[in-house]
Each structure stands twice: as C-alpha cells, then as structure tokens.
Design a protein around this motif. Structure first.
Motif, PDB file in Angstrom:
ATOM      1  N   ASP A 196       0.832  -1.210   0.000  1.00 21.20           N
ATOM      2  CA  ASP A 196       0.000   0.000   0.000  1.00 21.20           C
ATOM      3  C   ASP A 196       0.867   1.261   0.000  1.00 21.20           C
ATOM      4  O   ASP A 196       0.555   2.232  -0.697  1.00 21.20           O
ATOM      5  CB  ASP A 196      -0.921  -0.009   1.217  1.00 21.20           C
ATOM      6  CG  ASP A 196      -1.929  -1.148   1.173  1.00 21.20           C
ATOM      7  OD1 ASP A 196      -2.178  -1.666   0.076  1.00 21.20           O
ATOM      8  OD2 ASP A 196      -2.462  -1.522   2.240  1.00 21.20           O
ATOM      9  N   MET A 197       1.945   1.265   0.786  1.00 23.31           N
ATOM     10  CA  MET A 197       2.822   2.438   0.815  1.00 23.31           C
ATOM     11  C   MET A 197       3.561   2.607  -0.503  1.00 23.31           C
ATOM     12  O   MET A 197       3.767   3.734  -0.972  1.00 23.31           O
ATOM     13  CB  MET A 197       3.821   2.312   1.967  1.00 23.31           C
ATOM     14  CG  MET A 197       3.198   2.397   3.343  1.00 23.31           C
ATOM     15  SD  MET A 197       4.445   2.274   4.659  1.00 23.31           S
ATOM     16  CE  MET A 197       3.381   2.178   6.113  1.00 23.31           C
ATOM     17  N   GLU A 199       2.498   1.835  -3.416  1.00 22.39           N
ATOM     18  CA  GLU A 199       1.573   2.389  -4.403  1.00 22.39           C
ATOM     19  C   GLU A 199       1.498   3.911  -4.305  1.00 22.39           C
ATOM     20  O   GLU A 199       1.303   4.598  -5.319  1.00 22.39           O
ATOM     21  CB  GLU A 199       0.182   1.788  -4.201  1.00 22.39           C
ATOM     22  CG  GLU A 199       0.080   0.318  -4.606  1.00 22.39           C
ATOM     23  CD  GLU A 199      -1.299  -0.252  -4.368  1.00 22.39           C
ATOM     24  OE1 GLU A 199      -2.132   0.458  -3.742  1.00 22.39           O
ATOM     25  OE2 GLU A 199      -1.566  -1.387  -4.778  1.00 22.39           O
ATOM     26  N   LEU A 200       1.654   4.439  -3.085  1.00 23.42           N
ATOM     27  CA  LEU A 200       1.588   5.886  -2.887  1.00 23.42           C
ATOM     28  C   LEU A 200       2.932   6.575  -3.099  1.00 23.42           C
ATOM     29  O   LEU A 200       2.994   7.805  -3.134  1.00 23.42           O
ATOM     30  CB  LEU A 200       1.093   6.183  -1.460  1.00 23.42           C
ATOM     31  CG  LEU A 200      -0.338   5.729  -1.158  1.00 23.42           C
ATOM     32  CD1 LEU A 200      -0.625   5.839   0.333  1.00 23.42           C
ATOM     33  CD2 LEU A 200      -1.336   6.549  -1.943  1.00 23.42           C
ATOM     34  N   ASP A 201       4.000   5.794  -3.205  1.00 22.65           N
ATOM     35  CA  ASP A 201       5.341   6.343  -3.417  1.00 22.65           C
ATOM     36  C   ASP A 201       5.454   6.811  -4.860  1.00 22.65           C
ATOM     37  O   ASP A 201       5.784   6.036  -5.761  1.00 22.65           O
ATOM     38  CB  ASP A 201       6.387   5.276  -3.089  1.00 22.65           C
ATOM     39  CG  ASP A 201       7.807   5.787  -3.240  1.00 22.65           C
ATOM     40  OD1 ASP A 201       7.976   7.016  -3.378  1.00 22.65           O
ATOM     41  OD2 ASP A 201       8.740   4.972  -3.213  1.00 22.65           O
ATOM     42  N   GLY A 202       5.193   8.101  -5.080  1.00 22.29           N
ATOM     43  CA  GLY A 202       5.098   8.620  -6.444  1.00 22.29           C
ATOM     44  C   GLY A 202       6.368   8.471  -7.253  1.00 22.29           C
ATOM     45  O   GLY A 202       6.320   8.084  -8.427  1.00 22.29           O
ATOM     46  N   LEU A 208       8.416   7.977   1.644  1.00 21.26           N
ATOM     47  CA  LEU A 208       7.111   8.622   1.581  1.00 21.26           C
ATOM     48  C   LEU A 208       7.243  10.062   2.051  1.00 21.26           C
ATOM     49  O   LEU A 208       7.875  10.335   3.077  1.00 21.26           O
ATOM     50  CB  LEU A 208       6.094   7.898   2.468  1.00 21.26           C
ATOM     51  CG  LEU A 208       5.634   6.510   2.022  1.00 21.26           C
ATOM     52  CD1 LEU A 208       4.595   5.971   2.993  1.00 21.26           C
ATOM     53  CD2 LEU A 208       5.081   6.535   0.618  1.00 21.26           C
ATOM     54  N   HIS A 211       2.519  14.269   2.368  1.00 26.24           N
ATOM     55  CA  HIS A 211       1.185  14.074   1.800  1.00 26.24           C
ATOM     56  C   HIS A 211       0.937  12.617   1.428  1.00 26.24           C
ATOM     57  O   HIS A 211      -0.210  12.146   1.469  1.00 26.24           O
ATOM     58  CB  HIS A 211       0.997  14.982   0.574  1.00 26.24           C
ATOM     59  CG  HIS A 211       1.877  14.619  -0.596  1.00 26.24           C
ATOM     60  ND1 HIS A 211       3.194  15.005  -0.686  1.00 26.24           N
ATOM     61  CD2 HIS A 211       1.622  13.882  -1.716  1.00 26.24           C
ATOM     62  CE1 HIS A 211       3.716  14.560  -1.817  1.00 26.24           C
ATOM     63  NE2 HIS A 211       2.792  13.866  -2.457  1.00 26.24           N
ATOM     64  N   GLU A 212       1.989  11.879   1.084  1.00 25.17           N
ATOM     65  CA  GLU A 212       1.819  10.464   0.765  1.00 25.17           C
ATOM     66  C   GLU A 212       1.507   9.650   2.023  1.00 25.17           C
ATOM     67  O   GLU A 212       0.652   8.747   1.997  1.00 25.17           O
ATOM     68  CB  GLU A 212       3.080   9.940   0.076  1.00 25.17           C
ATOM     69  CG  GLU A 212       3.323  10.573  -1.287  1.00 25.17           C
ATOM     70  CD  GLU A 212       4.694  10.252  -1.857  1.00 25.17           C
ATOM     71  OE1 GLU A 212       4.891  10.432  -3.078  1.00 25.17           O
ATOM     72  OE2 GLU A 212       5.592   9.853  -1.077  1.00 25.17           O
ATOM     73  N   GLY A 215      -2.014  10.289   2.937  1.00 27.80           N
ATOM     74  CA  GLY A 215      -2.910   9.515   2.082  1.00 27.80           C
ATOM     75  C   GLY A 215      -3.017   8.062   2.518  1.00 27.80           C
ATOM     76  O   GLY A 215      -4.092   7.454   2.469  1.00 27.80           O
ATOM     77  N   TYR A 216      -1.890   7.483   2.976  1.00 23.42           N
ATOM     78  CA  TYR A 216      -1.916   6.098   3.470  1.00 23.42           C
ATOM     79  C   TYR A 216      -2.790   5.982   4.715  1.00 23.42           C
ATOM     80  O   TYR A 216      -3.609   5.059   4.836  1.00 23.42           O
ATOM     81  CB  TYR A 216      -0.493   5.638   3.779  1.00 23.42           C
ATOM     82  CG  TYR A 216      -0.427   4.314   4.502  1.00 23.42           C
ATOM     83  CD1 TYR A 216      -0.716   3.129   3.846  1.00 23.42           C
ATOM     84  CD2 TYR A 216      -0.097   4.263   5.858  1.00 23.42           C
ATOM     85  CE1 TYR A 216      -0.673   1.907   4.513  1.00 23.42           C
ATOM     86  CE2 TYR A 216      -0.041   3.047   6.527  1.00 23.42           C
ATOM     87  CZ  TYR A 216      -0.333   1.882   5.850  1.00 23.42           C
ATOM     88  OH  TYR A 216      -0.296   0.678   6.510  1.00 23.42           O
ATOM     89  N   GLY A 219      -6.459   6.198   3.930  1.00 23.98           N
ATOM     90  CA  GLY A 219      -7.013   4.952   3.406  1.00 23.98           C
ATOM     91  C   GLY A 219      -7.226   3.897   4.472  1.00 23.98           C
ATOM     92  O   GLY A 219      -8.045   2.970   4.288  1.00 23.98           O
TER      93      GLY A 219
END
Length: 479
Positions: A196-197, A199-202, A208, A211-212, A215-216, A219
């Motif tokens: 999950d983390m 996926e948010l790691d742009g 992270l 803001h990431e 977001g985690y 969720g």
C-alpha cells in the motif's frame, strides 16, 4: 656385410623421400591458426598489446583526475525522471502496478488465514501439562500439505524448515501453533502495508513524503474500528497529526521524507494498528489518550493548541506557549525551543518568530517521549545553551535556576541548586566528569528524567517525590 657406399646412398634416399615442412597440410593449418608472428596470433605480442591498452586507460584516468583537481568526483547526477504523461512515465507506472499486483496476489486473504487456523487446530496436539496446542515437525509438514491443498501454493513459504526453527520448542521438539499463526498474520499485514505504501510512493524511491503518508493513513481509517465514527471534517487534521509522529521518529534529519522500511519496523505502525481492535467499555479515556493515533488523543492536541492560541492567528507566540501544561515549563526552555526549533518567517513583520501547528506537534511529541532517542535529541538541543554539544555545570545551574524559582513560588521547601546539580551528575555518570553529552544522557537510561528536572517544575517535583508516587502505585495492586 654392407659397404660404405651403400650406407651413404641409403641416407640420401631417406632425405629425398621427406617432403618440405611447408608442403605439409597440417603445418600450413597450424601456421595459419597461430599467425606468422607479426599479428595478434603471437602470445607475446598479445600480452604486449593488452598492457598497452591498460596503460592508455590508466593515463586517461590520471589525466581526468588532474583536470578535476585533488578532490575526486563523488556526485553523479541522477537520471532525469520521465515527464508526466510521457510514454516512459506510463510504462514505468504500468510496470510498478503489475509488480505490486503480482505481490498482492501472493498474499493470504482473510479467508485463507481462517482456513490456515482451522488446519492448525485440527492437526495439532494438546499439551497435557499446559493445555497449549502444539505441533512437532512431522505435524508441521502434514499441515503444510493440507493447507497447500485447501489454500494453494501461496501458503507454502510459511512452512519452511527455517521458519519452524525460529520458534521456541519444548522437550519433545514441539512448537505452539498460536505464535506461528501470529507470525503469519504479522508477515501478511506488514507485506500488505508495504504494498500500500509503495503504491503511494510517487517517485518510487522507497520514501514517503508528508502528503503520501497522510494519504496512506486516510485509506486506513475505514478499516480501523476505533476511527470509523470520526467526523468527516476532522479527517484531514487527524491525518496530519498521525503522519507527524511517523516523521518525528522515522525522519530524524528532517528531510521531509520517511523510509518505508523504517516505517514498517517502527513502533508507530504497531501503535496505529492497535486501533483495529474494537473499543471496549473497560478502556478509559486516559488509556485511549496514551495512544497518539486514537481519536481522543488527536482531539486533545487540537483543543490544547486552540486554547493556547488566544489571538486566533493559528500560530503560538512565546507568551502563549508559556501556558502549556499549566505554565510549569521554564521561560528559558521556551526561549530555547523557539531558538532551535521554530523557523523565522520570510517576512520582516512582527510574527516572524511564532510556532505553527507542525512545530507544536514536534514540541508535544518530544515532551511526551522524553525517554526516546528522538525526543531526547530534540530536548538536548534546547538544553545546550551554547550550542557546543555538551552541558557544563554552569549550563545546568542556569537551567535549574528557573525551576528553582517556580519551585519556591509554589510554596515548596528551600533547596540548594548545587545539591541538585551534583545529583544530576551522579545520575548521568558522564564519561567526561566536566561535561554531559547527549550520548551520556542516552546511555544512563535516565535522560528523560534529567531533562524533566531542568525544564519543568512538575518534572522535578515528580522526581523529588518518586518514592511516595511509587508507593501509591503499588497500594491498589495489593488491595
């Protein structure tokens, strides 16, 4: 029997019968293979050519080093990131999505975990002495086969011999099934959290940003039993408060990004996951407030900040922060907090030295976690009045002078500052008897107590009455 003339004729005949070497096919082929000595076919010339090439490479490197100066180059510019919306960017995202999807498909879901628990209980042996459910290695292998048939091959990796050896065994070589099952659940939970983390790691660098992380946590809220009833208008503030603790402990250098591996191994994530449990009636508000990630704790922090912010500027001045904890903190400590941990504003107005909400969260986390390396590091920078990396007797005297003043104003008995200073030195036992470093405070295991004695009159009172407080804690247990 033979005459001399016949002997000579025989030798001449033999010489005439042997053809020249150049006319033999195998000689010609051999010479063609190894060369005539003028090209690379000669082994000696090949060695010479290799040395020449290596020498040219060495001279080229020497020339580059001379041009670069005495300091060798150690920085290499990273490859430019693909532009948003470009083909390479889309390919990168698609590859990342497919990889994470594949890893997610290999995880056990809730039904798989229930099926594994059923298999463990049906094929284990109950210990007559303790009543614990256990299994030996043969049972372990049998359960692996049953689980593989019912769940599939994705559970097979948990039943390796090395995993069996990780657990404590009794005299008969058996392990309890409950610790093994908890190990499987924790492994699945951490792996899912890492997916999950990621996926948010742009930028896919394993870190992270603020803001990431928010977001985690956002969720996770619907899946955490104790946070489901959170008001929708408070979610953004809660995510900011919760994410800040991760960065306080996992980003000590304040780079604005936390390593995913460090987050997974931190106590913060475990504390957050405790909110999965349903809130029972026996849990008091005080116990809920001790968990930073609980809704009660987040609302408490917001209420404190709003109560201190008298002018509603969304920042705190030194005078406003002085009222924190009923005004028991010393003025010199508040001054040092602003000097070390509050940035100056870009404008030249009168509000260039006020504490925003993020800095206030750091302040609260440090005071509530004084015994941790991160909290003690925050406080030590405030205690180090001269910024030299250590405390002298003069520094301790200056810090405790304000505590002593508040102590007397509170109607307490008179005390000698020198005695308190000597007691602190006895508690810390520094490596250098003339100064106390951060390493000394960390190694003595009483750094949080020492910091409280120097910044908070209530902390000094707790230390002075520690025996009475300990006795009061033990009395209810005896009843």
């Amino acid at each position: 029997m033979y005459s001399g003339s016949s002997d000579g004729e025989g030798h001449e005949a033999v010489h005439r019968k042997i053809p020249p070497a150049s006319s033999m096919p195998w000689v010609r082929n051999l010479r063609r293979f190894i060369g005539d000595g003028r090209g690379l076919g000669s082994e000696a010339l090949m060695e010479l050519e290799t040395k020449k090439i290596l020498l040219d490479i060495f001279k080229e490197k020497q020339q580059k080093s001379a041009e670069a100066g005495t300091i060798p180059s150690f920085y290499k510019k990273a490859c430019a990131k693909p532009e948003e919306g470009s083909i390479s960017n889309r390919v990168q995202r698609l590859a990342k999505y497919r990889f994470l999807k594949k890893q997610s498909d290999l995880l056990l879901n809730a039904d798989d975990l229930d099926a594994m628990w059923t298999c463990l209980r049906e094929n284990c042996v109950v210990d007559d002495a303790t009543g614990a459910e256990k299994m030996n290695y043969e049972d372990f292998c049998h359960i692996a086969s049953v689980c593989t048939e019912q769940i599939g091959p994705k559970c097979r990796r948990f039943f390796s011999p090395s995993n069996f050896m990780k657990f404590e065994k009794d005299e008969q070589g058996r392990i309890a099934i409950l610790p093994f099952y908890l190990y499987v659940m924790r492994t699945v939970s951490l792996t899912q959290a890492r997916i999950d983390m990621s996926e948010l790691d742009g930028d896919s660098d394993g870190f992270l940003q603020q803001h990431e992380m928010q977001g985690y946590i956002n969720g996770l809220i619907p899946n955490l039993a104790q946070l489901r009833d959170m008001p929708s208008g408070f979610i953004d503030t809660y995510c900011k408060i919760a994410a800040h603790k991760f960065f306080f402990f996992c980003d000590p250098h304040r780079r604005g990004k936390a390593c995913i591996k460090k987050v997974l191994l931190s106590n913060c994530l475990q504390e957050l996951m405790e909110l999965h449990q349903e809130s029972e009636e026996e849990i008091t508000d005080t116990e809920q407030a001790e968990n930073w990630f609980s809704l009660t704790s987040a609302q408490r922090i917001c209420d404190i900040f709003l109560a201190l912010d008298k002018d509603r500027s969304q920042t705190l001045s030194k005078q406003e922060l002085q009222e924190y904890a009923d005004g028991t903190l010393t003025e010199i400590f508040i001054e040092r907090v602003f000097d070390e941990h509050v940035r100056r504003g870009k404008s030249g107005g009168g509000k260039t030295r006020e504490m925003n909400f993020e800095c206030f969260l750091d302040f609260v986390l440090a005071l509530e976690n004084k015994d941790t390396p991160e909290g003690l590091t925050y406080l030590f920078r405030c205690l180090d009045l001269q910024g030299r990396g250590y405390l002298t007797t003069a520094d301790v005297h200056s810090l405790f002078r304000d505590v002593h003043q508040k102590w007397i104003e509170g109607g307490n008995y008179e005390l000698c500052i020198e005695d308190v200073r000597d007691e602190i030195w006895d508690m810390v036992k520094p490596a250098d008897p003339l100064k106390i470093t951060l390493a000394d405070l960390l190694s003595c295991k009483q750094g949080g107590t020492v910091a409280s004695m120097l910044i908070d009159v209530r902390g000094f009172w707790a230390h002075d009455n520690r025996e009475n407080l300990l006795q009061e804690e033990e009395e209810p247990e005896e009843e």
